[in-house]
Design an enzyme around this catalytic site. Structure first.
Site, PDB file in Angstrom:
ATOM      1  N   ASP A  31       0.505 -38.263  29.920  1.00  0.00           N
ATOM      2  CA  ASP A  31       1.797 -37.674  29.547  1.00  0.00           C
ATOM      3  C   ASP A  31       2.263 -38.362  28.267  1.00  0.00           C
ATOM      4  O   ASP A  31       2.085 -39.571  28.120  1.00  0.00           O
ATOM      5  CB  ASP A  31       2.818 -37.890  30.669  1.00  0.00           C
ATOM      6  CG  ASP A  31       3.964 -36.897  30.628  1.00  0.00           C
ATOM      7  OD1 ASP A  31       4.112 -36.123  31.590  1.00  0.00           O
ATOM      8  OD2 ASP A  31       4.710 -36.895  29.625  1.00  0.00           O
ATOM      9  N   ASN A  32       2.830 -37.590  27.349  1.00  0.00           N
ATOM     10  CA  ASN A  32       3.326 -38.240  26.117  1.00  0.00           C
ATOM     11  C   ASN A  32       4.793 -38.674  26.274  1.00  0.00           C
ATOM     12  O   ASN A  32       5.385 -39.209  25.344  1.00  0.00           O
ATOM     13  CB  ASN A  32       3.148 -37.333  24.894  1.00  0.00           C
ATOM     14  CG  ASN A  32       3.984 -36.072  24.968  1.00  0.00           C
ATOM     15  OD1 ASN A  32       4.810 -35.915  25.873  1.00  0.00           O
ATOM     16  ND2 ASN A  32       3.781 -35.169  24.025  1.00  0.00           N
ATOM     17  N   ASP A  50      -0.980 -37.841  23.860  1.00  0.00           N
ATOM     18  CA  ASP A  50      -0.757 -36.408  23.673  1.00  0.00           C
ATOM     19  C   ASP A  50      -2.059 -35.628  23.895  1.00  0.00           C
ATOM     20  O   ASP A  50      -3.113 -36.030  23.396  1.00  0.00           O
ATOM     21  CB  ASP A  50      -0.266 -36.204  22.231  1.00  0.00           C
ATOM     22  CG  ASP A  50       0.399 -34.873  22.068  1.00  0.00           C
ATOM     23  OD1 ASP A  50       1.635 -34.846  22.014  1.00  0.00           O
ATOM     24  OD2 ASP A  50      -0.324 -33.848  22.003  1.00  0.00           O
ATOM     25  N   TYR A 140       8.283 -17.906  25.781  1.00  0.00           N
ATOM     26  CA  TYR A 140       7.717 -18.794  26.800  1.00  0.00           C
ATOM     27  C   TYR A 140       6.661 -18.046  27.619  1.00  0.00           C
ATOM     28  O   TYR A 140       5.518 -18.501  27.767  1.00  0.00           O
ATOM     29  CB  TYR A 140       8.827 -19.330  27.705  1.00  0.00           C
ATOM     30  CG  TYR A 140       8.306 -19.971  28.957  1.00  0.00           C
ATOM     31  CD1 TYR A 140       7.525 -21.121  28.889  1.00  0.00           C
ATOM     32  CD2 TYR A 140       8.554 -19.410  30.216  1.00  0.00           C
ATOM     33  CE1 TYR A 140       7.012 -21.696  30.041  1.00  0.00           C
ATOM     34  CE2 TYR A 140       8.055 -19.981  31.364  1.00  0.00           C
ATOM     35  CZ  TYR A 140       7.281 -21.119  31.277  1.00  0.00           C
ATOM     36  OH  TYR A 140       6.766 -21.688  32.411  1.00  0.00           O
ATOM     37  N   ASN A 169      10.304 -19.361  40.765  1.00  0.00           N
ATOM     38  CA  ASN A 169      11.194 -20.451  40.316  1.00  0.00           C
ATOM     39  C   ASN A 169      10.994 -21.743  41.112  1.00  0.00           C
ATOM     40  O   ASN A 169      11.422 -21.822  42.276  1.00  0.00           O
ATOM     41  CB  ASN A 169      12.645 -19.988  40.382  1.00  0.00           C
ATOM     42  CG  ASN A 169      12.973 -19.063  39.232  1.00  0.00           C
ATOM     43  OD1 ASN A 169      12.293 -18.055  39.036  1.00  0.00           O
ATOM     44  ND2 ASN A 169      13.970 -19.409  38.448  1.00  0.00           N
ATOM     45  N   LEU A 189      19.190 -23.525  37.053  1.00  0.00           N
ATOM     46  CA  LEU A 189      20.384 -23.169  37.821  1.00  0.00           C
ATOM     47  C   LEU A 189      20.766 -24.206  38.889  1.00  0.00           C
ATOM     48  O   LEU A 189      21.920 -24.653  38.917  1.00  0.00           O
ATOM     49  CB  LEU A 189      20.183 -21.786  38.478  1.00  0.00           C
ATOM     50  CG  LEU A 189      21.362 -21.290  39.305  1.00  0.00           C
ATOM     51  CD1 LEU A 189      22.599 -21.089  38.438  1.00  0.00           C
ATOM     52  CD2 LEU A 189      21.015 -19.996  40.026  1.00  0.00           C
ATOM     53  N   ARG A 220      16.127 -14.297  41.764  1.00  0.00           N
ATOM     54  CA  ARG A 220      14.928 -15.120  41.581  1.00  0.00           C
ATOM     55  C   ARG A 220      14.355 -15.528  42.937  1.00  0.00           C
ATOM     56  O   ARG A 220      15.070 -15.612  43.931  1.00  0.00           O
ATOM     57  CB  ARG A 220      15.271 -16.401  40.784  1.00  0.00           C
ATOM     58  CG  ARG A 220      15.705 -16.141  39.344  1.00  0.00           C
ATOM     59  CD  ARG A 220      14.525 -15.676  38.499  1.00  0.00           C
ATOM     60  NE  ARG A 220      14.878 -15.427  37.104  1.00  0.00           N
ATOM     61  CZ  ARG A 220      15.312 -14.260  36.622  1.00  0.00           C
ATOM     62  NH1 ARG A 220      15.463 -13.221  37.436  1.00  0.00           N
ATOM     63  NH2 ARG A 220      15.576 -14.121  35.342  1.00  0.00           N
ATOM     64  N   ARG A 281      21.879 -14.159  29.334  1.00  0.00           N
ATOM     65  CA  ARG A 281      21.074 -15.065  28.514  1.00  0.00           C
ATOM     66  C   ARG A 281      19.848 -14.274  28.022  1.00  0.00           C
ATOM     67  O   ARG A 281      19.204 -13.586  28.827  1.00  0.00           O
ATOM     68  CB  ARG A 281      20.624 -16.258  29.368  1.00  0.00           C
ATOM     69  CG  ARG A 281      19.891 -17.324  28.613  1.00  0.00           C
ATOM     70  CD  ARG A 281      19.605 -18.531  29.489  1.00  0.00           C
ATOM     71  NE  ARG A 281      18.661 -18.227  30.564  1.00  0.00           N
ATOM     72  CZ  ARG A 281      18.244 -19.129  31.462  1.00  0.00           C
ATOM     73  NH1 ARG A 281      18.693 -20.369  31.430  1.00  0.00           N
ATOM     74  NH2 ARG A 281      17.386 -18.788  32.403  1.00  0.00           N
TER      75      ARG A 281
HETATM   76  N1  UFG Z   1      21.428 -19.126  35.274  1.00  0.00           N
HETATM   77  C1  UFG Z   1      22.790 -18.978  35.195  1.00  0.00           C
HETATM   78  N2  UFG Z   1      23.508 -20.019  34.743  1.00  0.00           N
HETATM   79  C2  UFG Z   1      22.944 -21.211  34.366  1.00  0.00           C
HETATM   80  C3  UFG Z   1      21.541 -21.341  34.466  1.00  0.00           C
HETATM   81  C4  UFG Z   1      20.801 -20.270  34.918  1.00  0.00           C
HETATM   82  O1  UFG Z   1      23.341 -17.927  35.510  1.00  0.00           O
HETATM   83  O2  UFG Z   1      23.670 -22.116  33.946  1.00  0.00           O
HETATM   84  C5  UFG Z   1      20.618 -17.994  35.783  1.00  0.00           C
HETATM   85  C6  UFG Z   1      19.582 -17.511  34.795  1.00  0.00           C
HETATM   86  O3  UFG Z   1      20.132 -16.557  33.931  1.00  0.00           O
HETATM   87  C7  UFG Z   1      18.515 -16.947  35.736  1.00  0.00           C
HETATM   88  C8  UFG Z   1      18.638 -17.814  36.988  1.00  0.00           C
HETATM   89  O4  UFG Z   1      19.909 -18.437  36.910  1.00  0.00           O
HETATM   90  O5  UFG Z   1      18.826 -15.649  36.067  1.00  0.00           O
HETATM   91  C9  UFG Z   1      17.586 -18.871  37.066  1.00  0.00           C
HETATM   92  O6  UFG Z   1      17.570 -19.557  35.816  1.00  0.00           O
HETATM   93  P1  UFG Z   1      16.764 -20.886  35.570  1.00  0.00           P
HETATM   94  O7  UFG Z   1      17.077 -21.332  34.174  1.00  0.00           O
HETATM   95  O8  UFG Z   1      16.989 -21.846  36.682  1.00  0.00           O
HETATM   96  O9  UFG Z   1      15.267 -20.401  35.702  1.00  0.00           O
HETATM   97  P2  UFG Z   1      14.509 -19.255  34.880  1.00  0.00           P
HETATM   98  O10 UFG Z   1      14.336 -18.119  35.843  1.00  0.00           O
HETATM   99  O11 UFG Z   1      15.115 -18.949  33.592  1.00  0.00           O
HETATM  100  O12 UFG Z   1      13.174 -19.987  34.519  1.00  0.00           O
HETATM  101  C10 UFG Z   1      12.433 -20.707  35.474  1.00  0.00           C
HETATM  102  C11 UFG Z   1      11.489 -21.663  34.760  1.00  0.00           C
HETATM  103  C12 UFG Z   1      10.450 -20.902  34.004  1.00  0.00           C
HETATM  104  C13 UFG Z   1       9.822 -19.853  34.874  1.00  0.00           C
HETATM  105  C14 UFG Z   1      10.859 -18.985  35.492  1.00  0.00           C
HETATM  106  C15 UFG Z   1      10.332 -17.952  36.404  1.00  0.00           C
HETATM  107  O13 UFG Z   1      12.206 -22.496  33.875  1.00  0.00           O
HETATM  108  O14 UFG Z   1       9.495 -21.825  33.579  1.00  0.00           O
HETATM  109  O15 UFG Z   1      11.732 -19.799  36.240  1.00  0.00           O
HETATM  110  O16 UFG Z   1      11.425 -17.145  36.815  1.00  0.00           O
HETATM  111  F1  UFG Z   1       8.996 -19.079  34.159  1.00  0.00           F
END
Ligand code: UFG
Length: 327
Positions: A31-32, A50, A140, A169, A189, A220, A281
């Site tokens: 791990d870096n 790295d 991503y 998730n 989240l 999710r 978002r």
């Molecule tokens: N969300 C909010 N408010 C916040 C943060 C998140 O409403 O402050 C919502 C996001 O819009 C999303 C959900 O909560 O709908 C989950 O968001 P996360 O940021 O926790 O997770 P993501 O779904 O964006 O992404 C995660 C990983 C990714 C992976 C993805 C698969 O970070 O690597 O899950 O769904 F690809």
């Protein structure tokens, strides 16, 4: 023979490291530490460096006998990838190619890859199976998709075999509370809900309330990190035994909306968590729920933890980490 875990100081990598160690495997962590934490490497031999540094990786491969490589050293924020795609292509694609070439130079042919349900984009069928078309809608997801294709070509041309896991998730923490989710800054989240529960932030912003879902917020499929760890062990063992590349979706097959997740966390923490409704978002698909039948059939794997377990274990870890930081 050891298992090399690159990105083993990060959230998922550190849990897989602990799980493999408990199962009797020798592990080597690279791990870096650009995102990971040395405190999260609770076992195995550690090398700081790295994966894009070929001379460094050759030193690792020649000093340890490696049977398989597990790759967790990626950037994984959907929102950040939309703003900074260059960093995502550099880290997630170019450096992964260099890692695969280091494996080839050192005759290591078993690769376990952390991919994502973000490679599917806007799903047309729920739950999402492994054969669902892959049309990522954010950089991503696209970087992970490119690597999946690269792995297909490396298998055909060089015999480098892979087991691809597309996580839904990832959530939760080590039930023994030794390690957990630790991102700086935090964007996910569940830990953000805890920041609001403990007064670190005033409220949780709900990103979008006009999605085509039951309550208008994104849905999710939250899969516990220890369930992911178990799948990695089983997938690696099958890959080594069969020598056949495979891909699997890893989810629980059940979705929760952002509001449902916040409500459950309010019950578990005992805090009425304040929320603010904000814009969507960029890069967020409305619903991501995974079908796990293939992993169930081929790996004899089934998730053991629920979303409640994920929130509870993550909360226990969050409270412990807060206390340590205050000391
Ligand atoms: N969300 C909010 N408010 C916040 C943060 C998140 O409403 O402050 C919502 C996001 O819009 C999303 C959900 O909560 O709908 C989950 O968001 P996360 O940021 O926790 O997770 P993501 O779904 O964006 O992404 C995660 C990983 C990714 C992976 C993805 C698969 O970070 O690597 O899950 O769904 F690809």
């Amino acid at each position: 023979m050891s298992i090399l875990i690159v990105g083993g100081a990060g959230y998922i990598g550190s849990h897989v490291n602990k799980y493999l160690h408990r199962a009797g495997y020798d592990t080597v962590v690279v791990d870096n530490l650009c995102k990971g934490h040395i405190e999260s490497v609770c076992c195995g031999e550690f090398f700081c460096g790295d994966i894009g540094d070929e001379a460094f990786m050759d030193r690792v491969f020649s000093s340890c006998k490696i049977e398989a490589v597990m790759h967790f050293a990626a950037y994984a924020y959907v929102g950040e990838s939309v703003i900074s795609p260059s960093e995502y292509y550099e880290n997630n694609v170019i450096k992964t190619k260099l890692l695969l070439d280091s494996m080839r130079r050192n005759s290591v042919n078993n690769f376990i890859f952390s991919s994502t349900c973000a490679t599917f984009g806007n799903a047309t069928e729920i739950p999402i199976t492994e054969t669902h078309p892959q049309n990522p809608i954010n950089p991503y997801g696209f970087t992970k998709f490119v690597v999946e294709r690269m792995l297909y070509d490396y298998d055909n041309a060089y015999g480098l075999r892979s087991c691809i896991f597309r996580y839904f998730n990832a959530s939760g923490a080590d039930p023994e509370c030794e390690i957990g989710e630790w991102h700086e800054p935090e964007t996910h989240l569940i830990p953000i809900i805890f920041e609001a529960a403990t007064g670190k932030r005033a409220a949780v912003s709900i990103f979008g309330t006009d999605y085509p879902t039951t309550d208008g917020t994104c849905v999710r499929d939250y899969i516990h990190v220890c369930d992911l760890a178990e799948a990695h062990k089983l997938g690696m063992e099958r890959l080594i035994k069969t020598g056949v590349s495979e891909n699997y979706n890893l989810g629980c097959g059940k979705g929760y909306s952002v509001r449902e997740t916040i409500n459950m966390a309010s019950e578990i923490t005992g805090v009425n968590i304040a929320t603010i409704e904000t814009e969507r978002r960029k890069g967020d698909p409305p619903t991501l729920i995974g079908a796990m039948q293939k992993a169930e059939k081929l790996l004899n794997w089934k998730p053991k933890y629920s979303l409640k377990d994920s929130i509870e274990t993550a909360w226990n870890w969050y409270v412990k980490k807060e206390k340590l930081e205050k000391k």
